[in-house]
Design a protein around this motif. Structure first.
Motif, PDB file in Angstrom:
ATOM      1  N   SER A  67      -8.076 -28.549  89.047  1.00 48.27           N
ATOM      2  CA  SER A  67      -9.168 -29.535  88.962  1.00 48.27           C
ATOM      3  C   SER A  67      -9.284 -30.006  87.514  1.00 48.27           C
ATOM      4  N   HIS A 100     -18.733 -29.689  92.537  1.00 44.70           N
ATOM      5  CA  HIS A 100     -17.542 -30.075  93.308  1.00 44.70           C
ATOM      6  C   HIS A 100     -18.011 -30.563  94.676  1.00 44.70           C
ATOM      7  N   LEU A 126     -15.771 -30.089  97.642  1.00 45.37           N
ATOM      8  CA  LEU A 126     -14.530 -29.724  98.351  1.00 45.37           C
ATOM      9  C   LEU A 126     -14.583 -30.059  99.840  1.00 45.37           C
ATOM     10  N   VAL A 141     -10.542 -31.290 101.027  1.00 43.49           N
ATOM     11  CA  VAL A 141      -9.555 -30.385 100.412  1.00 43.49           C
ATOM     12  C   VAL A 141      -9.171 -29.285 101.412  1.00 43.49           C
ATOM     13  N   ALA A 151      -8.787 -23.967  98.155  1.00 38.74           N
ATOM     14  CA  ALA A 151      -8.976 -23.898  96.702  1.00 38.74           C
ATOM     15  C   ALA A 151      -9.145 -22.442  96.302  1.00 38.74           C
TER      16      ALA A 151
END
Ligand SMILES: *Cc1c(COP(=O)(O)O)cnc(C)c1O
Length: 423
Positions: free
Chosen positions: A181, A219, A221, A226, A229
């Protein structure tokens, strides 16, 4: 110039809602300013208290501590996962506090990297943190492949990667993409949403390493779609050396059987059936393996409570003010010293500012001798990370004053231009 900076620091501090947290942290001996929170965050009183309480639970309950006491250990990972989820923009059931970045990377790469004919490549960037690279390398070997199937996005300046190059590297032969990131050296922030969308359009799975963004910026996500992670918690989240890491698996993948199964990945109702057949949890908890390292996990409880109370948006806002002040000051202080160069992009970055200098190691040693702890990354990078909960604007002023003095007197030249084991 110095008076203006000093006054500016005072104004910024007065108007900042998070200024009072600094008093909750312990500072190392002979340290006035600690700018290494992106390597190891400092101990807070709340994290310390959490550990004392946990030891007390063990003292008082023995084996029953798994289900009794203030934080029953059997559910402790899930308790912390719910708090960590808010910081990565996920549902609680998409997050698990477990393992380390490296261990979690192996778990998720083994699970999600499925090379098939015509689609075997892994894309990452050439500046990737070594452990990420090693993990990817061993995954390729594990599948009987080699680095011909590793597409490394190259950097034009040695510090950052271009968005166009990232997008171009991901194509129909890409099986999996692994990116940070925030790049650990330059602090460049990558737009995970745009890149994730592109990877999906190309039919690839994408994972993100949040080592340099977890705890210092928000974030999204889940909404960004995504796939997975990983992150550590000992940097900006101040969980202490070896503090337990975390992983995210998007709920669209829940039900995927973990490639590396272990009994703590079980459905909790069934774990103690002691069956020979694995019944995985229905969510991200399934990716845990063995008994959680309860004591290594505990400081995170106090640390996350503080982050939750301060609010991740306010933390990001303070972080950006600290780094902007630092950046402007360095630009001014280094105006006559062309060798000192800020390599952090100004338009998208994480929690630290990185400065390159041919004698970076010497400058780091000189700063440390003056009670300011920076972070050196070979061969020529000085990283300055004002961790927002315990770095004040006055600390930045003091750092700028010392940098200016060092550049003027060239006092740093008397130090060795080598690094120690760590920095
Ligand atoms: C700090 C860091 C790591 C560390 O990995 P561990 O397994 O927690 O030791 C990995 N990747 C990146 C990008 C890091 O910055």
């Amino acid at each position: 110039m110095m008076e203006i900076w000093q006054k500016r620091a005072e104004e910024l501090e007065e108007n900042d809602p998070l200024a009072h947290y600094k008093a909750e942290f312990y500072f190392p001996e002979n340290t006035n300013v600690y700018l290494d929170g992106n390597s190891l965050g400092l101990l807070s009183k709340r994290a310390e208290q959490a550990v004392y309480k946990q030891l007390d639970s063990w003292k008082k309950h023995g084996i029953d501590g798994w289900t009794q006491g203030e934080n029953p250990w059997f559910y402790f990972s899930e308790q912390l996962s719910a708090k960590a989820a808010a910081l990565v923009g996920a549902h609680a059931h998409e997050v698990s506090i477990t393992g380390s970045i490296t261990a979690n990377l192996h778990q998720l790469l083994t699970t999600f990297y499925k090379p098939v004919q015509g689609r075997k490549n892994i894309v990452m960037e050439e500046l990737a943190f070594p452990t990420d690279r090693y993990a990817v390398h061993s995954q390729l070997m594990h599948h009987g492949l080699n680095e011909n199937h590793l597409s490394l996005i190259s950097s034009n300046d040695g510090y950052t990667v271009d968005m166009d190059d990232i997008l171009a590297a991901i194509d129909e032969q890409t099986a999996l993409v692994l990116l940070p990131s925030v790049l650990y050296r330059s602090g460049q922030r990558l737009d995970w949403k745009v890149i994730t969308d592109h990877a999906h359009q190309q039919g690839a799975v994408i994972g993100w390493d949040l080592a340099h963004s977890f705890g210092v910026m928000p974030h999204d996500l889940h909404d960004a779609g995504v796939d997975f992670a990983v992150w550590c918690t000992y940097k900006y989240a101040n969980s202490g050396p070896g503090g337990t890491g975390g992983l995210f698996v998007h709920e669209k993948h829940h039900g995927t059987i973990p490639a590396l199964a272990g009994w703590f990945g079980s459905d909790k109702e069934k774990q103690f059936d002691m069956s020979g057949e694995f019944s995985p949890a229905a969510d991200a908890s399934a990716f845990q393996m063995g008994t959680p390292n309860i004591l290594s996990m505990t400081p995170l409880k106090g640390a996350l409570e503080m982050i939750e109370e301060a609010g991740i948006d306010r933390i990001r806002s303070r972080s950006l003010k600290l780094t902007s002040f630092l950046r402007l000051g360095i630009e001014e202080a280094a105006a006559d010293e062309s060798a000192l160069n800020i390599v952090t992009p100004s338009d998208g970055y994480g929690g630290h500012i990185a400065v390159s200098h041919p004698e970076a190691a010497k400058i780091c040693r000189a700063l440390k001798a003056k009670g300011i702890v920076p972070d050196f990354r070979a061969p020529d990078i000085i990283r300055l990370a004002p961790s927002p909960l315990y770095t004040s604007f006055h600390d930045i002023y003091e750092t700028l004053a010392v940098i200016k003095e060092l550049l003027e007197t060239r006092e740093f030249t008397k130090y060795k231009n080598t690094r120690g084991i760590i920095a």
